[in-house]
Design a protein around this motif. Structure first.
Motif, PDB file in Angstrom:
ATOM      1  N   ILE A 311     -26.335  62.061  36.665  1.00  5.53           N
ATOM      2  CA  ILE A 311     -25.369  62.141  35.571  1.00  5.53           C
ATOM      3  C   ILE A 311     -25.787  61.277  34.380  1.00  5.53           C
ATOM      4  CG2 ILE A 311     -23.841  60.233  36.232  1.00  5.53           C
ATOM      5  CD1 ILE A 311     -21.476  62.220  35.673  1.00  5.53           C
ATOM      6  N   THR A 312     -26.789  60.386  34.582  1.00  5.05           N
ATOM      7  CA  THR A 312     -27.289  59.571  33.474  1.00  5.05           C
ATOM      8  C   THR A 312     -28.455  60.241  32.754  1.00  5.05           C
ATOM      9  OG1 THR A 312     -28.890  58.346  34.832  1.00  5.05           O
ATOM     10  CG2 THR A 312     -26.631  57.499  34.739  1.00  5.05           C
ATOM     11  N   HIS A 313     -28.834  61.446  33.183  1.00  4.05           N
ATOM     12  CA  HIS A 313     -29.893  62.193  32.508  1.00  4.05           C
ATOM     13  C   HIS A 313     -29.485  62.425  31.050  1.00  4.05           C
ATOM     14  CE1 HIS A 313     -32.388  65.682  31.420  1.00  4.05           C
ATOM     15  NE2 HIS A 313     -33.219  65.273  32.359  1.00  4.05           N
ATOM     16  N   PRO A 314     -30.439  62.491  30.111  1.00  2.00           N
ATOM     17  CA  PRO A 314     -30.075  62.615  28.691  1.00  2.00           C
ATOM     18  C   PRO A 314     -29.153  63.784  28.363  1.00  2.00           C
ATOM     19  CG  PRO A 314     -32.411  62.110  28.891  1.00  2.00           C
ATOM     20  CD  PRO A 314     -31.894  62.311  30.281  1.00  2.00           C
ATOM     21  N   ILE A 315     -29.272  64.916  29.063  1.00  2.00           N
ATOM     22  CA  ILE A 315     -28.462  66.087  28.698  1.00  2.00           C
ATOM     23  C   ILE A 315     -26.983  65.846  29.006  1.00  2.00           C
ATOM     24  CG2 ILE A 315     -28.104  68.554  29.032  1.00  2.00           C
ATOM     25  CD1 ILE A 315     -31.102  68.775  29.702  1.00  2.00           C
ATOM     26  N   PRO A 316     -26.594  65.500  30.257  1.00  3.61           N
ATOM     27  CA  PRO A 316     -25.177  65.189  30.481  1.00  3.61           C
ATOM     28  C   PRO A 316     -24.727  63.925  29.756  1.00  3.61           C
ATOM     29  CG  PRO A 316     -26.458  64.746  32.459  1.00  3.61           C
ATOM     30  CD  PRO A 316     -27.361  65.475  31.519  1.00  3.61           C
ATOM     31  N   ASP A 317     -25.623  62.968  29.605  1.00  4.06           N
ATOM     32  CA  ASP A 317     -25.266  61.712  28.947  1.00  4.06           C
ATOM     33  C   ASP A 317     -24.856  61.962  27.496  1.00  4.06           C
ATOM     34  OD1 ASP A 317     -24.934  58.946  28.743  1.00  4.06           O
ATOM     35  OD2 ASP A 317     -26.959  58.662  27.981  1.00  4.06           O
ATOM     36  N   LEU A 318     -25.675  62.704  26.757  1.00  6.95           N
ATOM     37  CA  LEU A 318     -25.367  62.982  25.355  1.00  6.95           C
ATOM     38  C   LEU A 318     -24.173  63.922  25.231  1.00  6.95           C
ATOM     39  CD1 LEU A 318     -28.967  63.388  23.860  1.00  6.95           C
ATOM     40  CD2 LEU A 318     -27.479  61.381  23.813  1.00  6.95           C
ATOM     41  N   SER A 319     -24.083  64.899  26.137  1.00  3.91           N
ATOM     42  CA  SER A 319     -22.946  65.825  26.099  1.00  3.91           C
ATOM     43  C   SER A 319     -21.636  65.084  26.305  1.00  3.91           C
ATOM     44  CB  SER A 319     -23.102  66.910  27.169  1.00  3.91           C
ATOM     45  OG  SER A 319     -24.203  67.748  26.895  1.00  3.91           O
ATOM     46  N   GLY A 320     -21.645  64.079  27.188  1.00  2.49           N
ATOM     47  CA  GLY A 320     -20.440  63.311  27.444  1.00  2.49           C
ATOM     48  C   GLY A 320     -19.969  62.533  26.232  1.00  2.49           C
TER      49      GLY A 320
END
Length: 460
Positions: A311-320
């Motif tokens: 969940i800390t991957h850039p894609i979910p991180d930035l989406s959050g």
């Protein structure tokens, strides 16, 4: 359009063509490439400078050589829009994929679009009933919200998205949703599953699909969501529809961004993704919302698969950061055979409080949601303790909470793929489950709600 055709290509890298600049061209301008065998391909200006133009080619760069003619058409990419989009299946470039005729356009709309002006925005406040208890009770969706689904490979996020597409409705309103379904980089099997499910349930008649398959050009994935949003904006703000936009899978979109960035030899950011990925995602997500003076709305459900369940991957991180919460799909619940395997503990809806309560859902909604969350969180924590010390070490309260965690998963979270629960039945089910905990331990519930709604404590 100058009408001139240039043969100044200097390099071809992946989906990109580099050529010496020959005339003033604009970012996003449409380009036509004519190969030596007469084949015509289409592209778009991705970068322009004093001495070089970079063009991304939608149909792939196979067979393009230095003799290929390049013509700048003097216009940006546009989508033909009309109400005829509803019920149609288009490809990732806006062409019919369903064998039907081309869309008869009421007008040609620029797909680049823009985020809604903050001054023109209305605050979302209308509750959307999805029929899924875990969402409706604990991470409520509000009309005009952008609420992503954080999933991972092998989990049934597409089933959940389809169920939401079929069941979403505004409580106390006759207004129906039009679904704009945007698929990027999906397999042919997934495509057939989506179409057959929407046809089986009749939802296809109320949907517009934009489909980019895994074997379609990766660069096409960058315009597919923009086509979908352009169609959604037209239907919402010119024809007063309430539009539900579902993207799957945003991870494939971001991988295409990384591929294009590598071909352009850009300096990479986190894990090789371009540094502007946050801005690029925001340009898509911020096109959701409500506009003052307009009856229609755009609500977004982006689906993204977290690489390595991280969940800390850039894609979910930035989406959050950009969106108003997230719904997290749990591999642990999926392995238990629970559908939908939504983990309510890390899930969040930042607009939930604006869309629930008296006159919207029910007066006890917020308190019940808080009590469910607290009891389930404590029950899950006790599972770890039991694995160490055993159940004999637990007191009365702990035993009740431990039992509640199992009941919550098996009776509240679990429901069938075609089960459409009303918010009233969801809240009533929650109260039924809470009877397994003594009222003295229900510290998140006011006594007035216990007196009014608790099945064994109701006072006439």
């Amino acid at each position: 359009m100058s009408g001139k055709e240039y043969r100044t290509i200097t390099d071809v890298k992946g989906p990109l063509v580099f050529l010496n600049k020959t005339e003033p061209v604009a970012f996003g301008e449409i380009v036509q490439l004519r190969l030596t065998d007469g084949t015509v391909k289409n592209g778009q200006v991705l970068d322009t400078s004093n001495d070089q133009v970079v063009v991304q080619v939608f149909e792939g760069t196979a067979r393009i050589d230095r003799q290929t003619g390049v013509k700048f058409l003097g216009d940006v990419f546009r989508l033909p829009v009309s109400k005829d989009l509803i019920g149609r299946i288009l490809d990732g470039a806006g062409r019919p994929r369903d064998g039907g005729p081309p869309i008869v356009a009421e007008r040609m709309a620029d797909i680049i679009g823009a985020a809604i002006n903050p001054y023109s925005r209305r605050s979302p406040e209308s509750f959307i009933q999805t029929g899924i208890s875990a969402i409706d009770a604990c991470t409520s969706l509000v009309r005009g919200q952008k609420l992503p689904i954080f999933s991972a490979a092998g989990l049934p996020h597409n089933d959940i998205a389809l169920q939401i597409a079929r069941q979403a409705k505004l409580v106390g309103s006759d207004d129906d949703f039009v679904v704009v379904f945007c698929a990027m980089g999906i397999t042919a099997e997934e495509y057939n599953y989506f179409v057959s499910d929407l046809e089986r349930t009749g939802a296809l008649e109320n949907a517009a699909l934009f489909i980019n398959l895994a074997d379609d050009p990766a660069v096409e994935r960058l315009i597919t969501p923009r086509l979908a949003l352009t169609a959604a904006e037209y239907l919402a703000f010119e024809h007063d529809y309430h539009v539900l936009v579902i993207y799957t899978d945003m991870t494939n979109y971001c991988e295409s961004l990384r591929e294009i960035g590598a071909a352009r030899e850009e300096v990479p950011g986190r894990r090789g993704y371009p540094g502007y990925m946050y801005t690029d995602l925001a340009m898509l997500y911020e096109r959701a919302g409500l506009v003052k003076g307009k009856k229609g709305s755009i609500t977004q459900f982006p689906i993204l698969t977290m690489p390595g369940d991280d969940i800390t991957h850039p894609i979910p991180d930035l989406s959050g950061y950009i969106t108003e919460g997230q719904i997290v799909i749990s591999r642990e619940l999926h392995q238990k055979g629970i559908y939908p395997p939504i983990n309510v503990l890390p899930s969040l809806s930042r607009l939930m409080n604006a869309g629930i309560g008296p006159g919207k859902t029910r007066e006890d909604h917020k308190s019940v949601s808080d009590q469910l969350y607290a009891a389930y969180a404590q029950g899950k924590e006790l599972r770890g303790l039991v694995a160490i010390v055993g159940q004999d070490a637990l007191n009365e309260r702990d035993l009740q909470l431990l039992k509640f965690a199992d009941l919550f998963e098996n009776k509240f979270l679990r429901q069938s793929r075609d089960e459409d629960r009303t918010i009233e039945s969801t809240l009533d089910l929650a109260w039924d489950l809470l009877t397994n905990i003594d009222t003295k331990f229900l510290v998140r519930l006011d006594q007035k709600w216990i007196d009014k709604y608790h099945p064994t404590e109701k006072k006439e």
